[in-house]
Design an enzyme around this catalytic site. Structure first.
Site, short mmCIF file in Angstrom:
data_model
loop_
_atom_site.label_atom_id
_atom_site.label_comp_id
_atom_site.label_asym_id
_atom_site.label_seq_id
_atom_site.Cartn_x
_atom_site.Cartn_y
_atom_site.Cartn_z
N LYS B 116 0.81 -1.21 0.00
CA LYS B 116 0.00 0.00 0.00
C LYS B 116 0.84 1.26 0.00
O LYS B 116 0.42 2.29 -0.54
CB LYS B 116 -0.95 -0.02 1.19
CG LYS B 116 -2.02 -1.06 0.98
CD LYS B 116 -3.00 -1.12 2.11
CE LYS B 116 -3.93 -2.31 1.88
NZ LYS B 116 -4.82 -2.51 3.00
N GLU B 201 -2.38 5.88 9.48
CA GLU B 201 -3.13 6.67 8.52
C GLU B 201 -4.15 7.50 9.27
O GLU B 201 -4.77 7.03 10.22
CB GLU B 201 -3.86 5.72 7.56
CG GLU B 201 -4.50 6.39 6.39
CD GLU B 201 -5.06 5.33 5.44
OE1 GLU B 201 -4.31 4.84 4.58
OE2 GLU B 201 -6.23 4.98 5.59
N HIS B 236 -14.58 -3.44 9.56
CA HIS B 236 -13.94 -3.26 8.25
C HIS B 236 -14.29 -4.37 7.27
O HIS B 236 -13.63 -4.53 6.25
CB HIS B 236 -12.43 -3.09 8.39
CG HIS B 236 -12.09 -1.91 9.26
ND1 HIS B 236 -12.14 -0.62 8.81
CD2 HIS B 236 -11.77 -1.84 10.57
CE1 HIS B 236 -11.84 0.19 9.79
NE2 HIS B 236 -11.61 -0.52 10.87
N ARG B 293 -8.12 -7.17 -8.42
CA ARG B 293 -8.83 -8.44 -8.61
C ARG B 293 -10.31 -8.15 -8.81
O ARG B 293 -10.74 -7.02 -8.71
CB ARG B 293 -8.68 -9.29 -7.35
CG ARG B 293 -9.21 -8.54 -6.14
CD ARG B 293 -9.30 -9.41 -4.91
NE ARG B 293 -9.25 -8.63 -3.69
CZ ARG B 293 -10.27 -8.02 -3.13
NH1 ARG B 293 -11.45 -8.07 -3.69
NH2 ARG B 293 -10.13 -7.33 -2.00
#
Lengths: 165, 502
Positions: B116, B201, B236, B293
């Site tokens: 990431k 983050e 999540h 994907r």
């Protein structure tokens, strides 16, 4: 047979008269009640209205799942109710709670120790299953007794992990 | 040239891919673990090969065995589905090395987007906005992260570098609680991905999770198929997705779509992919990550665009140009997907395992169910709890919601607990109806419908049903208690008892 069924403190007096008739709070109603292919799905036609629900028996009583709502109830016949009232009970609260694995899995951690006081909702065991870490919480306040598992243990469904007194 | 496809996956997505192949006249090869011998994907495929024991590391994650089976079976392409090896660079590379077409992006794009930090650095270089954080800095120690955290500001998120699906993710509200949460996140990341590296983050509050489906061919054509709003999540994990997003307007769609296309071009992306964004209250949007994907929730895009994304993937893998240009893409109506998980919403969403003894799937106008289970299937603890995806289409969002309610009520799954009642409660909640929700809604502000508060509250009917079931059980147990007193054989007694019941 006469039953007293309570949902959220509200009592319903239901008498099973015969296979097709019940008395509820004094009114007679026609019932046609079948389980679908012997499963926990039940179909009820009550005076011409059709209902279907899932019914499960749990430690807290009967769970009836109907149209996306869950109703939890206790069902007692008159004799059971008299016995309970006479006994005064209160025994349920002092009974031990046995934390059972809700599914097979791997014990990731046991954040409590024997003899430790726990509050309602406190995490007792973290169990990994279906690639998820699941927190198993205490349904009530008490003291941890008999921890039967340790991190790294593989457990079977319904295996007792520890008890809360 | 893609004439026989090995599907390196299981469950509903394996079946989804088999369906596309069937319609294209392509042969299919299924693979299965010990517990999946009876699974539907094995029964539907033209060929099926045993992989190994149930745990995925011994079966669905075995690159060596998969390549071996592809060779043995004569498969010239592999579709990885989602999860398992779908976003593993070395798998795409192993396919390439073996001369097998990987139906997906190039290994380099998976690598660029899979890390990431690299992904953020790459897209932000291309002018795509990103959420403030430490991803681009590389792997930092706990002490370094603790020092940087106040500069990013709280609340913030700890995320796994190799992560996805919320594993190894923790939310931090203050510096004091951070060391404990760091340790937990690293432990979980290590267990899930074999890589304990994490990054920080900034937490965008009131955020919506909106993603864009993109398709890219080998000739540099990149298009987007509109958005999916995936804000309804728990821990999540996405639970419900819908398109169009209730907050989307044509201007925002065009701007975000253009950025999504740019992000894909930044890594020379090939095949189907998804660009995930966080959108704040003021409709500022930030790049979150790219999923290289096919997504679980791809069907809602198929419903509103009429495009078969899996077929398009195969077409791209065959080296053909896209069948559509951007201006051909028209979004018609609204679509919603509910993920049906083997989880008990009345018991902390704990996974439920066991045998499905009975199942009735909703059908009728505008309803699609993608599932890999059937009456008789065993839900094991080895794989994720998704057992079906219930997808509906409606001319408008309101009609889609009404249709979803109808379909959820029709669905019957017996043997394991499912989150269908959760979806029913959600479809009734005023916040959902108004389209006013963010990524925290399910966890923080949503409660299962309190039965007493709604018109469908039927406690008397429930009481009657509960009482009748309890009564039947009492009658039965009374028979069992008297068993010892019987003077005849059990079989004779059973016959009599059954006659009595008529």
């Amino acid at each position: 047979m006469k039953y007293i069924t309570s949902i959220n403190g509200r009592e319903y007096r239901i008498e099973i008269v015969d296979e097709h008739h019940i008395l509820i709070d004094g009114r007679t109603q026609h019932v046609d009640f079948v389980s679908i292919s012997g499963q926990p799905i039940y179909s009820l036609i009550l005076d011409g209205r059709s209902y279907e629900s899932f019914v499960y028996e749990t430690e807290e009583g009967w769970q009836v799942l109907m149209r996306g709502r869950q109703y939890v109830m206790t069902v007692e016949d008159e004799r059971e109710k008299r016995l309970r009232m006479a006994g005064g009970r209160g025994a349920a609260e002092s009974n031990e709670f046995h934390l059972k694995a809700p599914m097979p899995g791997l014990v990731v951690s046991v954040p409590v120790q024997e003899g430790q006081a726990v509050t309602k909702g406190q995490v007792l065991v973290i169990l990994e299953s279906m690639k998820m870490q699941n927190e198993l919480k205490s349904p009530r306040a008490g003291t941890v007794v008999r921890v039967r598992v340790k991190p790294g243990d593989t457990v079977e469904q319904r295996q007792t992990l520890l008890s809360v007194q | 040239m893609v004439t026989k496809v090995l599907i390196a996956n299981r469950g509903e997505i394996a079946i989804r891919i088999i369906r596309a192949c069937r319609e294209l006249g392509i042969e299919t090869v299924a693979v299965y673990s010990e517990v999946d011998r009876q699974a539907l994907h094995v029964r539907y495929a033209d060929k099926a090969y045993f992989l190994g024991p149930a745990p995925s590391r011994d079966s669905y994650l075995r690159i060596d065995k998969l390549i071996d089976i592809a060779r043995k079976s004569g498969a010239d392409a592999i579709h990885p589905g989602y999860g398992f090896l779908a976003e593993r660079e070395e798998f795409a590379q192993a396919c390439a090395d073996a001369g097998i077409t990987f139906i997906g992006p190039k290994p380099s794009a998976i690598a660029a987007m899979g890390d990431k930090a690299v992904a953020r650095a790459t897209v932000s270089k291309a002018g795509v906005p990103v959420v403030p954080g430490t991803e681009d800095v590389g792997n930092l120690s706990d002490n370094e992260l603790l020092a940087i955290a106040p500069k990013i500001g709280f609340p913030l998120l700890i995320k796994a570098t190799a992560g996805g699906g919320g594993k190894g993710m923790r939310e931090v509200r203050s510096l004091e609680e951070m060391p404990t949460l760091l340790a937990a996140a690293r432990r979980e990341a290590e267990a899930a991905f074999g890589d304990g590296n994490v990054y920080l983050e900034k937490l965008v509050e009131g955020a919506r999770h909106i993603e864009f489906q993109i398709l890219a061919d080998a000739y540099g054509n990149v298009i987007h198929l509109g958005e999916r709003d995936c804000s309804l999540q728990r821990r999540h994990q996405k639970l419900v997705e819908e398109t169009p997003s209730p907050i989307m307007d044509e201007d925002l769609r065009q701007r975000m779509g253009a950025v999504a296309v740019k992000a894909a071009q930044a890594v020379e992306y090939l095949n189907a992919g998804t660009i995930e964004f966080l959108v704040d209250k003021d409709k500022n949007f930030y790049f979150l990550e790219m999923n290289t994907r096919l997504q679980v929730e791809h069907p809602i895009t198929e419903m509103v665009t009429g495009i078969d994304i899996v077929k398009e993937q195969i077409r791209i893998a065959r080296g053909r140009p896209l069948s559509y240009r951007q201006e051909d893409i028209k979004l018609t109506g609204a679509s919603i997907e509910c993920r049906i998980n083997a989880e008990d919403p009345y018991n902390g969403f704990l996974p439920s395992t066991g045998r499905i003894t009975q199942m009735i799937i909703p059908t009728g106008p505008g309803v699609r169910v993608d599932t890999g289970v059937f009456a008789g299937s065993e839900i094991t603890p080895y794989y994720d709890p998704l057992i079906a995806k219930l997808i509906v289409w409606g001319e408008t969002r309101a009609q889609a919601i009404l249709r979803m309610r109808r379909a959820l009520e029709e669905y019957r799954i017996v043997g394991v607990r499912t989150n269908i009642p959760f979806h029913q409660s959600l479809m009734d909640s005023t916040r959902f109806l108004a389209g006013q929700y963010d990524t925290r809604f399910v966890e923080e502000r949503f409660a299962m419908t309190d039965p007493e508060e709604d018109k469908e509250y039927l406690p008397e009917i429930a009481a009657i049903i509960g009482t009748l079931v309890a009564h039947q059980q009492t009658q039965r147990s009374a028979q069992i208690v008297r068993r010892g007193a019987r003077d005849t054989s059990n079989w004779k007694w059973l016959g009599r008892w059954e006659r009595l019941q008529r």
